[in-house]
Motif scaffolding. Structure first.
Motif, PDB file in Angstrom:
ATOM      1  N   GLY A  74       0.700  -0.801  -0.032  1.00  0.00           N
ATOM      2  CA  GLY A  74      -0.056   0.019   0.013  1.00  0.00           C
ATOM      3  C   GLY A  74       0.998   1.272  -0.092  1.00  0.00           C
ATOM      4  N   LEU A  75       2.004   1.003  -0.449  1.00  0.00           N
ATOM      5  CA  LEU A  75       2.921   2.467  -0.324  1.00  0.00           C
ATOM      6  C   LEU A  75       3.572   2.370  -1.570  1.00  0.00           C
ATOM      7  CD1 LEU A  75       5.219   1.736   2.935  1.00  0.00           C
ATOM      8  CD2 LEU A  75       3.063   3.526   3.439  1.00  0.00           C
ATOM      9  N   PRO A  76       3.185   3.584  -1.903  1.00  0.00           N
ATOM     10  CA  PRO A  76       4.289   4.233  -2.953  1.00  0.00           C
ATOM     11  C   PRO A  76       5.947   3.954  -2.930  1.00  0.00           C
ATOM     12  CG  PRO A  76       3.509   6.237  -1.906  1.00  0.00           C
ATOM     13  CD  PRO A  76       3.076   5.357  -0.909  1.00  0.00           C
ATOM     14  N   PRO A  77       5.837   3.540  -3.722  1.00  0.00           N
ATOM     15  CA  PRO A  77       7.766   3.744  -3.723  1.00  0.00           C
ATOM     16  C   PRO A  77       8.459   5.130  -3.673  1.00  0.00           C
ATOM     17  CG  PRO A  77       6.884   2.844  -5.811  1.00  0.00           C
ATOM     18  CD  PRO A  77       5.996   2.877  -5.662  1.00  0.00           C
ATOM     19  N   LEU A  78       7.916   5.386  -4.145  1.00  0.00           N
ATOM     20  CA  LEU A  78       8.869   7.683  -4.718  1.00  0.00           C
ATOM     21  C   LEU A  78       7.421   8.231  -3.867  1.00  0.00           C
ATOM     22  CD1 LEU A  78      10.652   8.956  -5.389  1.00  0.00           C
ATOM     23  CD2 LEU A  78       9.560   9.141  -7.659  1.00  0.00           C
ATOM     24  N   LEU A  79       7.478   9.389  -2.926  1.00  0.00           N
ATOM     25  CA  LEU A  79       6.652  10.938  -2.607  1.00  0.00           C
ATOM     26  C   LEU A  79       7.863  11.775  -3.474  1.00  0.00           C
ATOM     27  CD1 LEU A  79       5.744   9.971   0.473  1.00  0.00           C
ATOM     28  CD2 LEU A  79       4.402   9.659  -1.411  1.00  0.00           C
ATOM     29  N   LYS A  80       6.602  12.470  -4.513  1.00  0.00           N
ATOM     30  CA  LYS A  80       7.346  13.234  -5.128  1.00  0.00           C
ATOM     31  C   LYS A  80       6.840  14.569  -4.409  1.00  0.00           C
ATOM     32  CE  LYS A  80       7.277  11.992  -9.360  1.00  0.00           C
ATOM     33  NZ  LYS A  80       6.541  12.017 -10.995  1.00  0.00           N
ATOM     34  N   GLN A 105       2.743  15.246  -3.665  1.00  0.00           N
ATOM     35  CA  GLN A 105       1.970  14.909  -4.814  1.00  0.00           C
ATOM     36  C   GLN A 105       1.415  13.805  -5.030  1.00  0.00           C
ATOM     37  OE1 GLN A 105       3.832  15.582  -8.851  1.00  0.00           O
ATOM     38  NE2 GLN A 105       3.133  14.134  -9.800  1.00  0.00           N
ATOM     39  N   ASP A 106      -0.149  13.792  -5.164  1.00  0.00           N
ATOM     40  CA  ASP A 106      -0.909  12.741  -5.046  1.00  0.00           C
ATOM     41  C   ASP A 106      -1.715  12.823  -3.621  1.00  0.00           C
ATOM     42  OD1 ASP A 106      -0.778  12.739  -8.295  1.00  0.00           O
ATOM     43  OD2 ASP A 106       0.534  11.125  -8.344  1.00  0.00           O
ATOM     44  N   VAL A 107      -0.719  13.172  -2.729  1.00  0.00           N
ATOM     45  CA  VAL A 107      -1.180  12.587  -0.911  1.00  0.00           C
ATOM     46  C   VAL A 107      -2.393  14.343  -1.209  1.00  0.00           C
ATOM     47  CG1 VAL A 107      -0.737  12.120   1.434  1.00  0.00           C
ATOM     48  CG2 VAL A 107       0.399  11.484  -0.655  1.00  0.00           C
ATOM     49  N   SER A 108      -3.472  13.929  -1.046  1.00  0.00           N
ATOM     50  CA  SER A 108      -4.046  15.735  -1.121  1.00  0.00           C
ATOM     51  C   SER A 108      -5.301  15.423  -0.308  1.00  0.00           C
ATOM     52  CB  SER A 108      -5.862  15.290  -2.205  1.00  0.00           C
ATOM     53  OG  SER A 108      -5.620  14.381  -1.916  1.00  0.00           O
ATOM     54  N   ASP A 109      -5.394  14.701   0.684  1.00  0.00           N
ATOM     55  CA  ASP A 109      -6.210  14.704   2.121  1.00  0.00           C
ATOM     56  C   ASP A 109      -5.988  13.325   3.579  1.00  0.00           C
ATOM     57  OD1 ASP A 109      -6.801  11.641   1.409  1.00  0.00           O
ATOM     58  OD2 ASP A 109      -8.886  11.984   0.936  1.00  0.00           O
ATOM     59  N   ARG A 110      -6.336  14.102   4.387  1.00  0.00           N
ATOM     60  CA  ARG A 110      -5.848  13.101   5.426  1.00  0.00           C
ATOM     61  C   ARG A 110      -6.103  11.766   5.443  1.00  0.00           C
ATOM     62  NH1 ARG A 110      -4.725  15.063  10.600  1.00  0.00           N
ATOM     63  NH2 ARG A 110      -4.844  13.885  12.538  1.00  0.00           N
TER      64      ARG A 110
END
Length: 193
Positions: free
Chosen positions: A66-72, A88-93
């Motif tokens: 469930g974790l992305p391999p990369l956070l931008k 990027q792509d993490v838009s809410d709590r």
């Protein structure tokens, strides 16, 4: 995927720099516990690589999916004794909470250049330590941050039975020189200390 649609490879020089502890606010920000008292590496890179925590969760489960391999990273700032960031792509709590426990890595090549007589801990690990008499005291196996200064942990390289770890304050009074190209630290420290 990177901007060209290619999968982004894990960097060979990845260094663990912190972990995500919790969500912060309702707009996707999250709290980061840096592993350095001066977390400039977190500010210098906009690509944070992610791995799941190795800690065991409820009922003995280990979180691996469930974790992305990369956070931008789009924003990062100091907050209290830690750091908060937005990706990027993490838009809410809910998205930020899903990152809780993630281990964060950054390519060593993305670290800011250290100043004169400044060193990253990771660069000191494995360096051979010699005293003024040319005696090999061992190799750096770790560091301890005591607040006022750091202490290098030195173990004899030959694995001599009964050999004890040496703790040498990493201050000018004891450290004569550090040569990263030669992988060597010269110290004012006796064999019997």
């Amino acid at each position: 995927m990177d901007d060209a649609g290619q999968a982004l490879a894990w960097p060979e020089d990845a260094i663990e720099v912190g972990c995500i502890t919790d969500a912060w606010g309702v707009k996707g920000w999250f709290k980061v516990k840096p592993f350095s008292s001066d977390p400039q590496a977190l500010f210098s890179s906009r690509r944070w690589f992610v791995r799941a925590s190795e800690s065991v969760g409820p009922a003995g489960s280990v979180r691996t999916a469930g974790l992305p391999p990369l956070l931008k990273i789009v924003a990062v700032k100091n907050h209290g004794d830690g750091v908060v960031a937005q990706a990027q792509d993490v838009s809410d709590r809910v998205g930020a909470e899903a990152l809780r426990g993630a281990r964060l890595f950054i390519s060593r090549g993305s670290f800011p250049t250290a100043g004169p007589d400044e060193y990253y801990w990771v660069d000191l690990l494995g360096l051979a330590v010699f005293n003024r008499e040319g005696e090999h005291l061992g190799d750096v196996v770790g560091l301890i941050d005591t607040g006022p200064h750091s202490v290098i942990r030195v173990l004899p390289a030959n694995g001599a039975e009964g050999a004890e770890e040496r703790l040498i304050p990493f201050v000018a009074a004891f450290v004569d020189s550090v040569s990263l190209p030669q992988r060597r630290i010269s110290v004012d420290w006796g064999l019997d200390y």
